[in-house]
Design an enzyme around this catalytic site. Structure first.
Site, short mmCIF file in Angstrom:
data_model
loop_
_atom_site.label_atom_id
_atom_site.label_comp_id
_atom_site.label_asym_id
_atom_site.label_seq_id
_atom_site.Cartn_x
_atom_site.Cartn_y
_atom_site.Cartn_z
N GLU A 23 19.05 92.06 14.24
CA GLU A 23 17.98 91.97 12.68
C GLU A 23 16.22 91.61 13.70
OE1 GLU A 23 18.40 88.80 9.84
OE2 GLU A 23 15.68 88.93 8.98
N LEU A 82 25.08 93.65 8.25
CA LEU A 82 25.73 92.99 9.09
C LEU A 82 26.08 94.52 10.15
CD1 LEU A 82 28.28 90.61 6.46
CD2 LEU A 82 26.62 90.33 8.67
N LEU A 111 25.74 87.90 14.64
CA LEU A 111 26.56 89.60 15.03
C LEU A 111 26.77 89.86 16.31
CD1 LEU A 111 27.80 90.55 10.99
CD2 LEU A 111 28.83 89.18 13.01
N ALA A 112 25.11 90.22 15.93
CA ALA A 112 24.44 91.33 17.31
C ALA A 112 25.21 91.02 18.39
CB ALA A 112 23.36 91.56 17.42
N GLY A 113 24.49 89.61 19.24
CA GLY A 113 24.03 88.77 20.00
C GLY A 113 26.09 88.71 20.73
N HIS A 169 14.00 88.48 -1.42
CA HIS A 169 16.15 89.02 -2.07
C HIS A 169 15.55 88.35 -3.97
CE1 HIS A 169 19.82 88.72 -2.99
NE2 HIS A 169 20.31 89.26 -1.83
N GLY A 193 21.29 85.52 22.19
CA GLY A 193 22.34 85.35 20.63
C GLY A 193 23.70 85.41 20.58
N ARG A 253 17.11 95.65 -3.66
CA ARG A 253 16.54 94.40 -4.05
C ARG A 253 14.53 94.08 -4.62
NH1 ARG A 253 19.45 92.21 0.90
NH2 ARG A 253 22.07 92.05 -0.12
C1 LIG Z 1 21.70 83.51 2.95
C2 LIG Z 1 22.28 85.01 3.99
C3 LIG Z 1 23.44 86.37 3.14
C4 LIG Z 1 23.02 87.20 3.63
N1 LIG Z 1 24.25 87.79 3.15
C5 LIG Z 1 24.37 89.31 3.61
C6 LIG Z 1 24.85 90.43 3.64
O1 LIG Z 1 25.85 89.99 2.40
N2 LIG Z 1 25.47 91.35 4.25
C7 LIG Z 1 24.36 91.91 4.63
O2 LIG Z 1 24.50 92.93 5.49
N3 LIG Z 1 24.05 91.29 5.99
C8 LIG Z 1 23.33 89.78 4.97
N4 LIG Z 1 22.35 89.08 5.54
C9 LIG Z 1 21.75 88.81 6.37
C10 LIG Z 1 22.05 89.71 8.06
O3 LIG Z 1 23.07 88.01 8.31
C11 LIG Z 1 21.09 88.97 8.89
O4 LIG Z 1 20.34 90.16 8.87
C12 LIG Z 1 22.39 89.41 10.44
O5 LIG Z 1 23.44 88.13 10.14
C13 LIG Z 1 22.03 89.12 11.74
O6 LIG Z 1 21.82 88.65 12.61
P1 LIG Z 1 21.75 89.00 14.02
O7 LIG Z 1 23.25 88.65 14.55
O8 LIG Z 1 20.62 89.76 14.45
O9 LIG Z 1 20.85 87.58 14.05
P2 LIG Z 1 21.94 86.06 14.01
O10 LIG Z 1 22.77 86.02 13.23
O11 LIG Z 1 20.66 85.07 13.43
O12 LIG Z 1 21.58 84.90 15.08
C14 LIG Z 1 20.65 84.89 15.91
C15 LIG Z 1 21.25 83.79 17.46
O13 LIG Z 1 20.34 84.18 18.75
C16 LIG Z 1 19.87 83.16 18.83
N5 LIG Z 1 19.06 83.11 19.40
C17 LIG Z 1 17.69 83.26 18.63
N6 LIG Z 1 16.55 83.02 19.31
C18 LIG Z 1 16.88 82.35 20.32
C19 LIG Z 1 16.45 81.43 22.02
N7 LIG Z 1 14.71 81.98 21.25
N8 LIG Z 1 17.01 81.31 22.16
C20 LIG Z 1 18.08 81.24 22.42
N9 LIG Z 1 18.94 81.68 21.43
C21 LIG Z 1 18.15 82.51 20.50
C22 LIG Z 1 20.52 82.08 17.78
O14 LIG Z 1 21.17 80.60 18.01
C23 LIG Z 1 21.93 83.03 17.19
O15 LIG Z 1 23.36 82.92 18.19
C24 LIG Z 1 22.14 87.93 4.73
C25 LIG Z 1 21.08 87.14 4.99
C26 LIG Z 1 21.53 86.16 4.75
C27 LIG Z 1 20.37 84.78 5.27
#
Ligand SMILES: Cc1cc2nc3c(=O)[nH]c(=O)nc-3n(C[C@H](O)[C@H](O)[C@H](O)COP(=O)(O)OP(=O)(O)OC[C@H]3O[C@@H](n4cnc5c(N)ncnc54)[C@H](O)[C@@H]3O)c2cc1C
Ligand code: SF4
Ligand code: FES
Lengths: 252, 637
Positions: free
Chosen positions: B425, B441, B43-45, B266, B40, B330
């Site tokens: 997430e 975020l 933001l996290a990865g 939401h 991933g 929400r």
């Molecule tokens: C439309 C929208 C608006 C939002 N607005 C806000 C906000 O204003 N404030 C807030 O705090 N939060 C907000 N959120 C929530 C927040 O954006 C997400 O919870 C957060 O960004 C998740 O980040 P993450 O790094 O955990 O995962 P993600 O950003 O989903 O990244 C997942 C990564 O894992 C990779 N991946 C997944 N599975 C695999 C696999 N099997 N093999 C290889 N790669 C894989 C993907 O390619 C990607 O790079 C919003 C969410 C949405 C949908």
């Protein structure tokens, strides 16, 4: 108000692999005015799938105009006819019954076709790797308000930072130049106080990398900015040129 | 399954600091000898991979996207919280902690949440240092706004593109490490399994989405930053490719899945327009700061919004929750919108929508101010609906958006599988039964920049893993299993498209495991989903071959996993005989229709253990204790 529906004739570029010869294939498609353009293609693809035919490959993800994954040339225009709109945000109310639509991948040497409408844009990543960052390790950063940033500087930086890396600028350019994309990152970072220490190295390194990729040179055509879905303006190219020149002079 | 949360002892304010001191360290010169696999680039990865690279580890980073910059985090609009108290309105780490625990309806772990609030300030510092162009006031200082569920202004933002700017910040740091050679990045590689060697996570198996090659990757620890699973509902605000496969494969290899039924619907999304709809678009809830939500008083109303006089409008949130009004959390905002539509007061062609009206704000502040605050959101709305929200109220309806549930992790963010971590997430840790706006975020970056890079050192430093040979039987067996599964998917030549099956699953989940749930509906779903799964494995149409880009195959694999996860969500929702946060059981509500939590019997995390495809999963519980924020019934009246 009844939803209006339409029958369309699509001419879609199909290409099996990077080395295969591609060509247009014609499809009939049904749509209604509320659909997005990609939903229209989804419906067509689902009907191909249920007939056992391979669906048209196109890349997309957010469908909100922000991830930069989607991109195709529609009737000669990258991302289609709407201004400042990615193709995932284009909606079918633009079209009417009986319309013919030509759909092609980005065409640029720097973006080789992988399959159908899917192209390889990894050159953009390599440009950013060469200098599109600020060297700030995590941990130990000073308080965020320690260095005030002028409102206008923050806004102008944000204007450039809005680039989604879609590649429409390259696709639109008669020389397939990547100056708008590269300039946008340079302007995003070089307009901020935090970006100053690496300012000139950044410009130099990114431009060298850009030249190493198969992108053409800029002849101030301006088609890039016209096609850009995020409104990135030509002034980022001016900044790129200025900082690059200054860097060359510095490097002696 | 053993669930040891490893929460440090002592006063909550000093737990993280003490823990950092107590952890094993890895000598800087030795770090490069250890390989860490990060899946991933959200933001996290992205933040984790970049930071681990900076620290000197050898990092292998994977994403199924064509570029690390495309992760779904890019789409977040509204903002990111931090306890900076720059506005001097009484905010503090403790208040952010308190709000998050309360907002999560007392179903999260206090120690984790406190740490999150604590590092929130460092996140903002880090982002600014790396060039994130947050909004500034005219004095050049950072601007803030208030966001759903908070009574202080603690949300930092970059226009309506905060997620994009934060992700680009992390992506740029990642690119810098790729350039430096500490991180090797593999795009268009989808992880399809975790490799356990002697019950310890030692690698992953990926499929190269371009060539179809299936390949093992080995290392000394594995971190999944693979996002949430809202797409189990088919229609959600998540990007089209978001899926649960990585977390689900980990679950099937023994990692506990925590609180899968805790999902967030939401309140402010653009309503569904038709059957062909592919996804739902979120309108940032920052809009609720200035927009007023209402429906017509009369169910039979047919006039356009502008012609409905003031006294025939029901500003129901302001009426029911005078203290918070349109800014209630929400889950409440969503459920109340559904109630209004259930009463027939919905608006728009489908009657599944409520108004979000900016008329008063425009009159009060001027169109320019509103445009400066929300211009890009208004534009987006108009592009999609063809309606101009400066002139007519927006129509909004709730949509699946975020999943609080996820892989169970301890305080170190390690799952119960040694060496396997989950961040962002993908884990369950910080938001309890409901996530507050602008906190995902924050959590993603907290996990990635400031928590995992240290806690992973504790594992490596303590364990000192030694390399695993590529031909180890556990490695080859896992690769073979992945290959078999892909072949099985490719052999499906039935009649029904993968999307059509997914749509049906989505309908079941939305109806029975959505905004409100009850035993009868959940039991029905638990019966229906396995049938649908069977239909998938008999009648799905997977065209094309395995040695090239095959998007149908990609989707089929993801849907196959959703078809299993959906059932687990329903089981979890059925087992949780209470209402809390986003989980609303119709049997458990007060006479006024508010959620009735049951702290006596359900103040715990439910963790599910996989026991085989034809055996029911086993339920485990991690009890939760609240020392600092005594549980109260949430009240936003
Ligand atoms: C439309 C929208 C608006 C939002 N607005 C806000 C906000 O204003 N404030 C807030 O705090 N939060 C907000 N959120 C929530 C927040 O954006 C997400 O919870 C957060 O960004 C998740 O980040 P993450 O790094 O955990 O995962 P993600 O950003 O989903 O990244 C997942 C990564 O894992 C990779 N991946 C997944 N599975 C695999 C696999 N099997 N093999 C290889 N790669 C894989 C993907 O390619 C990607 O790079 C919003 C969410 C949405 C949908
Ligand atoms: S400059 Fe515009 S067209 Fe070019 S990649 Fe960025 S957003 Fe796309
Ligand atoms: S699909 Fe994300 S910008 Fe179009």
């Amino acid at each position: 108000m009844a939803t209006s529906t339409m029958k369309l004739k699509l001419h879609v570029w199909r290409q099996e692999s990077p080395s295969a010869r591609g060509g247009f294939v014609t499809y009939e498609a049904d749509a209604n005015e509320h659909m997005s353009f990609l939903e229209m293609l989804d419906v067509l693809n689902e009907s191909l799938e249920s007939r056992g035919e391979e669906p048209i490959v196109f890349d997309h993800d957010c469908r909100e105009g922000i991830c930069g994954t989607c991109g195709m040339v529609i009737n000669g225009r990258p991302h289609g006819p709407w201004e400042r709109t990615t193709v995932c945000q284009l909606h079918m109310r633009e079209y009417g019954d009986g319309d013919q639509i030509w759909i092609e991948p980005w065409r640029a040497k720097g973006f080789p076709v992988v399959k159908d409408l899917f192209v390889d844009r990894s050159a953009f990543d390599r440009i950013l790797q060469s200098g599109g960052f600020i060297s700030a390790n995590s941990g130990g950063a000073p308080d965020a308000n320690a260095i005030p940033v002028k409102h206008e500087a923050a806004e102008e930086s944000m204007d450039a930072a809005a680039c989604i890396g879609c590649g429409a600028c390259v696709a639109a350019c008669p020389n397939a130049s990547a100056m708008l994309f590269t300039g946008a990152k340079i302007a995003h970072l070089n307009r901020l106080p935090q970006g100053q220490p690496e300012r000139y190295d950044r410009a130099l390194d990114m431009i060298l990398q850009m030249e190493e990729e198969a992108f053409g040179s800029c002849t101030n055509h301006g088609a890039c900015a016209e096609a850009c879905p995020k409104g990135i303006e030509l002034d980022v190219i001016a900044m790129l040129n200025r900082d690059y020149l200054a860097a060359v002079v510095k490097a002696g | 399954m053993e669930l040891r949360s490893k929460i440090p002892s002592g006063p909550i304010e000093s737990r993280w600091e003490k823990h950092r001191f107590d952890m094993n360290l890895v000598n800087p010169a030795n770090k490069r000898k250890y390989t860490i696999i990060v899946v991933g680039t959200g933001l996290a990865g992205g933040a984790a991979a970049a930071t681990l690279g900076e620290l000197g580890y050898n990092v292998l980073c994977f994403t199924y996207h064509d570029s690390a910059r495309r992760a779904h985090s890019i789409a977040a609009q509204g903002g990111i919280n931090a306890a900076k108290n720059y506005q001097g309105d009484g905010d503090s780490i403790f208040r952010l902690f308190y709000d998050t625990v309360k907002g999560g309806d007392f179903r999260s772990r206090e120690s984790n949440v406190y740490r999150l609030a604590e590092v929130s300030n460092e996140i903002i510092d880090q982002c600014v240092a790396s060039g994130v162009p947050f909004a500034r006031d005219y004095g050049g200082l950072l601007d803030n706004r208030s966001f759903g569920g908070a009574q202080v202004s603690r949300t930092f933002y970059a226009r309506g593109q905060t997620g994009q700017q934060l992700l680009l910040g992390a992506y740029q740091s990642l690119m810098r490490q790729v350039h430096a050679g500490t991180v090797k990045l593999f795009t268009e590689h989808e992880m399809l399994d975790v490799i356990l060697v002697d019950s310890v996570a030692r690698g992953i198996v990926t499929r190269n989405l371009r060539t179809g090659e299936i390949q093992p990757w080995l290392g000394d620890a594995v971190a999944l930053g693979t996002g949430g699973y809202s797409n189990v509902y088919y229609l959600s605000t998540n990007a089209m490719k978001c899926n649960a496969t990585a977390a689900w494969r980990a679950y099937k290899r023994g990692a506990g899945f925590a609180n899968p039924c805790f999902t967030q619907i939401h309140p402010t999304c653009i309503p569904v327009a038709g059957e062909y709809q592919s996804k739902l678009t979120l309108m940032s809830e920052s809009l609720r700061n200035d927009g007023r939500i209402w429906v017509p008083v009369e169910p039979a109303e047919t006039r356009p919004a502008g012609e409905i006089p003031e006294d025939e409008r029901d500003y129901y949130l302001e009426r029911m929750y005078p203290a918070f009004g349109n800014l209630v959390p929400r889950d409440l905002a969503s459920r109340r919108a559904k109630d209004m539509c259930d009463q027939g007061k919905g608006v728009g062609e489908t009657k599944l929508g409520v108004y979000l009206d900016f008329r008063d704000a425009i009159n009060r502040l001027g169109k320019e101010t509103i445009e400066a605050r929300y211009g890009n959101l208004f534009e987006m709305y108009e592009r999609i609906t063809g309606e101009n929200p400066y002139q007519v109220p927006m129509r909004i309806f709730p949509a699946p958006h975020y999943t609080m549930g996820g892989l169970w992790v301890d305080y170190n963010l390690m799952t119960n599988v040694p060496g396997l971590y989950a961040i962002g997430e993908a884990n369950f840790s910080d938001h309890g039964a409901n996530r507050l706006g602008a906190s995902a975020l924050m959590q993603g970056l907290a996990d990635g920049y400031f928590v995992l890079p240290y806690t992973i050192g504790d594992w490596i430093g303590g364990e000192r893993p030694t390399p695993v040979p590529e031909d180890h039987p556990d490695v080859t067996r896992t690769v073979d299993e992945v290959q078999t599964r892909v072949d099985r998917l490719l052999a499906l030549d039935g009649k029904r498209t993968v999307d059509d099956i997914h749509r049906e699953l989505g309908r079941i989940m939305w109806n029975e495991c959505g905004m409100s749930r009850d035993a009868a509906g959940l039991e029905k779903a638990i019966e229906r989903i396995p049938e649908l799964r069977e239909e998938f494995w008999e009648n799905a149409a997977v065209v094309g071959s395995g040695d090239t880009i095959n998007q149908v195959l990609e989707r089929a694999g993801r849907v196959a996993d959703f078809l299993e996860l959906g059932e687990l969500m329903c089981r979890d929702a059925l087992a949780r005989e209470e209402s809390c946060g986003g989980h609303f059981r119709l049997e458990h509500q007060t006479p006024e229709g508010e959620a009735k939590r049951d702290d006596e019997d359900f103040q715990h995390v439910t963790v599910w253990e996989y026991k085989g495809d034809s055996t029911a999963p086993v339920e485990h519980r991690e009890p939760l204790e609240f020392e600092y924020v005594p549980p109260t019934q949430r009240s936003y009246k």
